[in-house]
Design an enzyme around this catalytic site. Structure first.
Site, PDB file in Angstrom:
ATOM      1  N   PRO A  55       0.794  -1.223   0.000  1.00 21.96           N
ATOM      2  CA  PRO A  55       0.000   0.000   0.000  1.00 21.96           C
ATOM      3  C   PRO A  55       0.827   1.273   0.000  1.00 21.96           C
ATOM      4  O   PRO A  55       1.191   1.784   1.044  1.00 21.96           O
ATOM      5  CB  PRO A  55      -0.821  -0.097   1.293  1.00 21.96           C
ATOM      6  CG  PRO A  55      -0.538  -1.435   1.851  1.00 21.96           C
ATOM      7  CD  PRO A  55       0.759  -1.846   1.311  1.00 21.96           C
ATOM      8  N   GLU A  56       1.117   1.747  -1.144  1.00 22.48           N
ATOM      9  CA  GLU A  56       1.550   3.125  -1.298  1.00 22.48           C
ATOM     10  C   GLU A  56       0.265   3.937  -1.411  1.00 22.48           C
ATOM     11  O   GLU A  56      -0.819   3.369  -1.576  1.00 22.48           O
ATOM     12  CB  GLU A  56       2.366   3.267  -2.582  1.00 22.48           C
ATOM     13  CG  GLU A  56       3.758   2.665  -2.500  1.00 22.48           C
ATOM     14  CD  GLU A  56       4.767   3.651  -1.919  1.00 22.48           C
ATOM     15  OE1 GLU A  56       4.550   4.862  -2.077  1.00 22.48           O
ATOM     16  OE2 GLU A  56       5.747   3.218  -1.326  1.00 22.48           O
TER      17      GLU A  56
END
Length: 272
Positions: A2-3
């Site tokens: 998760p960027e």
DNA sequence: CCCAAGACCTGGCGGC
DNA sequence: TGCCGCCAGGTCTTGG
């Protein structure tokens, strides 16, 4: 995984299913996330309708009249929309059930993520109150970044990864943004010229926008494979590419640990 | 206040 | 194969 772009994609993926839907239950299989999952508090939201779903930094917020569910995916978390009755697998720590027929399921092997309930004004919550501006808004610009870097001896890479300065710039996009702006990651923040602050603010916006588009494409079906960064890696110029030739000048990409995180740069394209 | 380092946790990989 | 050490997309907390 998760960027910021994937969190944004996750938000867009779950929104149609959860906004306007009524919570019909929670199933928490493992409360030991980053902070203990407050099962008892969450249960009290049963019967509430989600009025709005939004992202702030890398947090996802599901608002109801009785409180707001705050989710974070940590380093390894992901959400999926499923029909009820699906057998839970390893690391499927919790489900939020909607309308008795669908559920949002959190899977997070490393358990750095969290699921909390906020009942005070959301912006005053400890995890949210000190966050800097969203990078894709006008509040984040060269002038702002310049003002926040005055007197700061930290590297410019550490500065842009500091969530009190600007949110959402993770380890990948810090390297990529600095490459695009032609700035050496090790440079002290206070030594960056006004002109380079301008290049950097623009680069951060550009890189994140482009990544959101890529993330949106690759995850459009949403229950797809647990994403390794296959779709990003094509577009990455320096991250994870030490030893490879720079796409611009063919010089060998170097890596260096900054603040305990691996950092990638081209020694020729990023001279300062 | 500023800054660096430690902490949390599991899984995958390369090397022997 | 099997085991070991190292590394990984985050960020709060602690100690100087």
């Amino acid at each position: 995984m998760p960027e910021l772009p994937e969190v944004e994609t996750t938000l867009r993926g779950i929104s149609p299913a959860v906004v306007g839907a009524t919570i019909t239950g929670f199933e928490v299989r493992n409360t030991a996330l980053r902070w203990p999952v407050p099962v008892g508090q969450l249960q009290k939201l049963t019967g509430q309708t989600v009025s709005k779903a939004e992202r702030r930094a890398k947090y996802l917020l599901l608002h109801t009249a009785a409180g707001t569910i705050l989710l974070h995916l940590g380093m390894s978390g992901s959400l999926r929309i499923l029909q009820t009755g699906q057998v839970a697998g390893k690391h499927d720590h919790l489900d939020i059930e909607f309308d008795g027929q669908q559920l949002v399921r959190l899977n997070d092997p490393r358990r750095f993520g969290c699921c909390l309930l906020i009942q005070s004004p959301v912006s005053e919550h400890k995890l949210l109150s000190n966050l800097g501006p969203e990078p894709l808004t006008e509040d984040f610009n060269a002038h702002y970044l310049f003002s926040r870097s005055r007197g700061r001896r930290v590297t410019i890479k550490s500065l842009i990864m500091d969530s009190t300065i600007v949110v959402g710039v993770g380890n990948i996009y810090a390297s990529e943004s600095l490459f695009l702006a032609g700035i050496r990651p090790t440079l002290a923040a206070k030594r960056l010229s006004r002109k380079r602050h301008h290049l950097l603010a623009d680069a951060i916006k550009h890189v994140l926008q482009k990544a959101i588009k890529a993330g949106g494409t690759s995850l459009s079906d949403f229950s797809g494979t647990d994403g390794k960064p296959g779709y990003f890696s094509q577009q990455l110029h320096v991250y994870g590419r030490s030893g490879e030739p720079c796409s611009t000048c063919m010089t060998t990409i170097q890596s260096k640990v900054i603040a305990q995180r691996n950092t990638y740069f081209c020694p020729v394209c990023q001279r300062f």
